[in-house]
Design an enzyme around this catalytic site. Structure first.
Site, PDB file in Angstrom:
ATOM      1  CG  ASP A 265      -2.248   0.673   1.009  1.00 53.40           C
ATOM      2  OD1 ASP A 265      -2.128   1.603  -0.020  1.00 53.40           O
ATOM      3  OD2 ASP A 265      -3.594   0.965   1.891  1.00 53.40           O
TER       4      ASP A 265
HETATM    5  C1  BGC Z   1      -4.840   3.230   0.816  1.00 54.10           C
HETATM    6  C2  BGC Z   1      -5.118   2.869  -0.728  1.00 54.10           C
HETATM    7  C3  BGC Z   1      -4.684   3.049  -2.355  1.00 54.10           C
HETATM    8  C4  BGC Z   1      -3.111   3.726  -2.341  1.00 54.10           C
HETATM    9  C5  BGC Z   1      -2.693   4.668  -3.329  1.00 54.10           C
HETATM   10  C6  BGC Z   1      -3.753   3.959  -0.058  1.00 54.10           C
HETATM   11  O1  BGC Z   1      -3.735   5.035   0.948  1.00 54.10           O
HETATM   12  O2  BGC Z   1      -4.586   2.550   1.011  1.00 54.10           O
HETATM   13  O3  BGC Z   1      -6.528   2.013  -0.905  1.00 54.10           O
HETATM   14  O4  BGC Z   1      -4.985   2.444  -3.077  1.00 54.10           O
HETATM   15  O5  BGC Z   1      -2.874   4.858  -1.171  1.00 54.10           O
HETATM   16  O6  BGC Z   1      -4.124   5.377  -3.643  1.00 54.10           O
END
Ligand code: BGC
Length: 786
Positions: A265
């Site tokens: 993530d």
């Molecule tokens: C989130 C993800 C997301 C990623 C990119 C993170 O903060 O938890 O779900 O895909 O950011 O935006």
């Protein structure tokens, strides 16, 4: 370190001299790996940074991309956030083109359709838009379990039940990837709270892990085969999810037979070399510090070339499948009409009719009084990172109702629109930089005001929620309410709750506010005195309190977060143009606190959050704080209906509940043995007077077999086609012996106990319609190898 790298570089250069024309193909990945320098390998496992806020990004406003190695024909591949649609900037500074993508319904709203074909179609539409916009990977679906009704990202996820979540996710993935693009199933795993999400340790038993928190992922992985999986921010039983070899290798790869790319993530990796070694292939969004840490780890021996090569191979295998590799000539011109029509229908069908006293719905077009701030400012979707840019506009409820032939009472409309305008002005002067985005559900980073505003991000989000979502000011005075009730055919009141990434909801948001309660009282008194109904629309991402007020209103329709055609979808469901055939994907408790998981959830953290969150490194020597530093999943497998049905605790609306505008009979239910287990079958007849679709829910009560078992569990579901009055459809649901198993912690494997199993088709987890029993003669064990 320099000497080692120079030596490695020289070797690599020699190889390269022989391989000057070497370019990546689907067949030559081993050769390419041999030709890559160590630095290039590190480049490939670290992303290029996020696309938002980066003027040089090829796709502004997107989540990121991988590094290209042009000399070997390795292109970048590009990621956009989902899951509610392709999240990218709608406009670019250097041209006047419109880059908008369809803003679909939220995951939790899609889940209430219980319709895997709908999930497939939505996934397919999103995948198509992604591809035609030039990108390769959609960061979705999200499918963490709704352990608590207050988790701030429940709207992105599907349900409290792993089977429903897993099947919906698998269909979505298959639909999206049918376009030849990748999905990223997220967030793996046990990421069930937002409070302190990057530091919190989910402490959970093996049995709950296997049966609940990993089960949905297992189904989605085995039946959907996502090309990528996103590791989550949290720790799982003490080990960070992205450094967790057991999760990433023993379970995901070896256990489930999956081959693909695990990406972290965003900014989710704590110790880069540990993550790469553990099988987290790609660090996202990627920083220079990540690269340096990996190079240093190679030099110091903490990162092996084997591990790096394995990850690079996984990444290249993904790259060669992506449109950017084949040089796909994307159109950048998507006809969204078809997708909007799909969305409009699916969102209307997903709506759940919770109450319909005296069959006040479907409603005939006429004059309606429209109450509640959110009747004029619906929350069409998730307010967090995942799916915002495209949610700036939506068809309003007023527009939807007018198009359907209703008149929206002008005096009520004026009161609310004046009120909203005045509130906007107040906010604009108090928080000028926030204001710009305020009424379009800003991304957290847009409202985390580089300290130019005197508030923390949580205050900003809180303020937004309070002023927009919760405040249902009873603007009407008694006299005008009476006149309105006399003049209109019905009152429609919308209650909303907003929520978004990085923050959990607080327990108080489950309750109605005093002004919401007053408004319900006043409306029901005024409208009922003229024999006119009060209809409540729930524009909420998750359960709210209903028991204290539901008797005062005539109809309640859960509209969820229906996406950009919100007003039309709601009007379609209210009028019956589309039969709402949704069923709850979560249990709706009477009180917050009724579910055992509530005892271990940060439901009261609110504004104190900041002082409680400290980085892991600074925790040494201090006592860890419950539900902040760690969360004990003490309830084990007793989440949602598994608890409510087994403990016989009162519930406002059970999992699976939902009414129709018509009636269905269940006929000729049967269960037969099959090669892999059993097939349950039933005929469903529409015995009412309107067309409708029925959701078949197959619950199984299993013999204890030495384990503690819930009263029943969902083991399959299906949805009929639209049945005309009198029409019937026979549906069958296969259930394998493995599907009936529970995780036996002592034996460390799945076990299907011997004994009698009851296969019941139910109208909800609480109300069974049929009961067929079968005997399993011998216990069956499997899955020892995980
Ligand atoms: C989130 C993800 C997301 C990623 C990119 C993170 O903060 O938890 O779900 O895909 O950011 O935006």
């Amino acid at each position: 370190m320099k000497r080692l790298l120079t030596a490695l570089l020289l070797v690599a250069m020699q190889v390269n001299l022989h391989a000057q024309d070497l370019k990546l193909t689907r067949e030559n990945i081993p050769e390419i790996i041999a030709a890559l320098t160590p630095e290039e390998k590190v480049d490939l496992v670290v992303g290029c940074g996020a696309g938002w806020g980066n003027p040089d990004a090829k796709f502004p406003g997107t989540a990121g991309w991988t590094r290209a190695v042009p000399r070997l024909g390795i292109p970048s591949i590009y990621f956009a956030d989902g899951p509610q649609g392709v999240n990218m900037a709608q406009a670019r500074e250097y041209d006047t083109a419109d880059y908008s993508c369809t803003f679909f319904l939220s995951g939790s709203t899609l889940a209430t359709s219980w319709d895997v074909e709908a999930a497939h179609a939505i996934g397919q539409a999103i995948g198509y838009e992604l591809k035609e916009r030039g990108l390769d990977v959609i960061l979705g679906p999200g499918m963490n379990l709704h352990r608590s009704i207050l988790c701030g990202r429940n709207q992105e996820y599907f349900s409290e039940d792993p089977l429903l979540s897993g099947k919906m996710a698998a269909a979505w993935i298959r639909g999206a990837q049918s376009n030849g693009i990748a999905t990223s199933l997220k967030h793996f795993a046990v990421n069930n709270q937002e409070t302190n999400r990057k530091e919190n340790d989910s402490r959970v038993s093996q049995r709950a892990l296997r049966e609940l928190y990993l089960k949905g992922f297992e189904i989605a992985v085995k039946e959907g085969n996502p090309w990528t999986v996103m590791g989550s921010y949290n720790y799982v039983n003490g080990i960070h999810a992205c450094e967790n070899e057991w999760l990433l290798n023993d379970v995901l790869r070896d256990g489930w037979g999956w081959q693909g790319v695990v990406m972290s993530d965003w900014d989710g990796v704590v110790r880069q070399a540990n993550a790469v070694s553990a099988g987290c292939d790609l660090i996202e969004p990627g920083t220079e510090a990540d690269r340096e840490a990996l190079l240093a780890a190679m030099e110091g021996g903490a990162l092996s070339m084997d591990a790096l090569d394995r990850n690079v191979r996984n990444i290249l295998e993904l790259v060669v499948k992506c449109p950017s590799f084949s040089g796909y000539d994307y159109s950048n011109d998507i006809d969204r009409k078809e997708h909007q029509e799909l969305l409009r229908r699916v969102a209307a069908e997903s709506m759940v009719l919770l109450k319909n006293e005296g069959n006040v719905l479907p409603l005939k077009p006429g004059s309606v009084g429209l109450y509640g701030v959110s009747s004029y400012d619906l929350i069409p979707a998730n307010m967090g990172v995942n799916g915002v840019n495209n949610g700036v506009y939506h068809v309003s409820l007023v527009q939807g109702l007018r198009e359907a032939g209703f008149t929206v009472c002008p005096s009520v409309l004026r009161e609310y629109t004046d009120y909203i305008a005045a509130e906007k002005e107040k906010i604009a002067s108090a928080y000028p930089s926030v204001y710009k985005q305020f009424f379009r559900y800003p991304r957290p980073e847009e409202i985390i005001p580089g300290a130019s505003e005197p508030m923390s991000s949580s205050v900003a989000l809180g303020a937004m929620t309070v002023d927009l979502g919760l405040k249902q000011t009873a603007v009407s005075n008694r006299q005008s309410l009476k006149e309105q009730a006399e003049a209109n055919e019905a009152a429609i009141l919308t209650l909303s709750r907003g929520t978004g990434e990085a923050f959990d909801r607080s327990a108080s948001e489950f309750e109605l506010t005093p002004s919401e309660k007053t408004l319900i009282d006043s409306l029901s008194r005024a409208y009922h005195s003229f024999g006119k109904p009060v209809i409540v629309l729930l524009n909420v991402p998750a359960p709210i309190e209903t028991v204290s007020w539901r008797d005062k209103v005539d109809a309640i329709l859960l509209v969820g977060q229906p996406g950009e055609r919100a007003g039309e979808s709601i009007a379609d469901a209210l009028t019956g143009t589309v039969a709402p055939s949704g069923r709850l994907a979560d249990s709706w408790p009477v009180h917050y606190g009724d579910a055992p998981a509530d005892k271990n959830f940060p439901s009261e953290v609110g504004q104190d959050l900041k002082s409680l969150i400290t980085p892991r490194a600074t925790r040494e020597g201090r006592e860890l704080v419950r539900n902040i530093d760690y969360t004990d999943y003490e309830e084990g497998i007793y989440v949602g209906y598994r608890y409510f049905t087994t403990s016989k605790t009162d519930i406002a609306y059970p999992f699976g509940y939902g009414l129709s505008y018509t009636f269905f009979n269940y006929e000729k239910a049967s269960v037969e043995a099959s090669a892999s287990g059993f097939v349950a079958r039933v005929s469903v007849r529409n015995t009412g007077f309107r067309p409708g679709r029925e959701v078949l829910q197959l619950y199984v009560s299993a013999p204890a077999g030495g384990l503690d078992k819930p009263v029943r569990e969902l083991k399959g579901f299906a949805k009929t086609r639209l049945l005309a009055p009198g029409e019937s459809e026979t549906l069958e649901i296969p259930v394998s012996l493995q599907d009936l198993a529970s995780w036996n912690e002592k034996k460390a494997c799945w076990e299907t106990a011997r004994g009698i199993y009851h296969f019941c088709f139910g109208l909800s987890a609480d109300m069974m319609q049929t009961d067929c029993s079968v005997r399993v003669k011998n216990a069956y064990l499997y899955g020892k190898q995980d």
